[in-house]
Design a protein around this motif. Structure first.
Motif, PDB file in Angstrom:
ATOM      1  N   LYS A  26       0.804  -1.229   0.000  1.00  0.00           N
ATOM      2  CA  LYS A  26       0.000   0.000   0.000  1.00  0.00           C
ATOM      3  C   LYS A  26       0.834   1.275   0.000  1.00  0.00           C
ATOM      4  N   TYR A  28       2.976   2.114  -2.030  1.00  0.00           N
ATOM      5  CA  TYR A  28       3.124   2.554  -3.409  1.00  0.00           C
ATOM      6  C   TYR A  28       1.783   2.825  -4.076  1.00  0.00           C
ATOM      7  N   SER A  29       0.732   2.916  -3.282  1.00  0.00           N
ATOM      8  CA  SER A  29      -0.605   3.139  -3.823  1.00  0.00           C
ATOM      9  C   SER A  29      -0.906   4.632  -3.897  1.00  0.00           C
ATOM     10  N   ASN A  30      -0.069   5.371  -4.607  1.00  0.00           N
ATOM     11  CA  ASN A  30      -0.325   6.794  -4.763  1.00  0.00           C
ATOM     12  C   ASN A  30      -0.376   7.146  -6.244  1.00  0.00           C
ATOM     13  N   CYS A  33       3.024   7.050  -8.492  1.00  0.00           N
ATOM     14  CA  CYS A  33       3.521   5.696  -8.770  1.00  0.00           C
ATOM     15  C   CYS A  33       2.647   5.001  -9.806  1.00  0.00           C
ATOM     16  N   GLU A  48      -5.380  -0.690  -2.855  1.00  0.00           N
ATOM     17  CA  GLU A  48      -5.693   0.725  -2.684  1.00  0.00           C
ATOM     18  C   GLU A  48      -5.609   1.108  -1.209  1.00  0.00           C
ATOM     19  N   ASN A  49      -4.962   2.209  -0.934  1.00  0.00           N
ATOM     20  CA  ASN A  49      -4.836   2.737   0.414  1.00  0.00           C
ATOM     21  C   ASN A  49      -6.229   3.157   0.912  1.00  0.00           C
ATOM     22  N   SER A  52      -7.053   6.805   0.264  1.00  0.00           N
ATOM     23  CA  SER A  52      -7.321   7.095  -1.139  1.00  0.00           C
ATOM     24  C   SER A  52      -8.717   6.613  -1.533  1.00  0.00           C
TER      25      SER A  52
END
Length: 92
Positions: A26, A28-30, A33, A48-49, A52
C-alpha cells in the motif's frame, strides 16, 4: 526507486529496464507511482490505500474507477517476499 529496475537477461544482451508486472504494498498506492507504471505500460497489483479509497468515494462519479486489484497475484508477492527474507537471514 521504480526507475532503477533492471530485469536480468537470460543469455547475452543488456538487462531489460521494464518488468512484465509489479506487485507492491500500500505504500506505493499513490497517484504518481500508478501514473508512472501506466505510462511505462507495466501491469501492477497494488492494493488501494484506505485514505485514497475514502477520498475517491467522497468525490463520487468525478473520481473515476477504482484501480484494478488481483488478490491471487498479491498473494504471490507475499510468498516471494517471505522467501527473500528467509534467504537473507544471517546464520542460515
Amino acid at each position: 526507486m521504480l526507475h532503477r529496475i533492471r530485469v536480468p537477461q537470460i543469455g547475452p544482451g543488456r538487462p531489460r529496464k521494464k518488468p512484465d508486472s509489479l506487485a507492491a504494498d500500500k505504500a506505493y498506492s499513490n497517484g504518481p507511482c500508478r501514473t508512472y507504471l501506466r505510462r511505462r505500460a507495466i501491469r501492477h497489483t497494488i492494493p488501494e490505500n484506505p485514505d485514497s479509497q475514502a477520498a475517491r468515494l467522497r468525490k463520487g462519479s468525478q473520481a473515476g474507477r477504482p484501480p484494478g486489484f488481483d488478490e491471487e497475484q498479491y498473494k504471490k508477492r507475499n510468498t516471494g517476499e517471505q522467501a527473500i527474507n528467509w534467504l537473507s537471514t544471517p546464520g542460515l
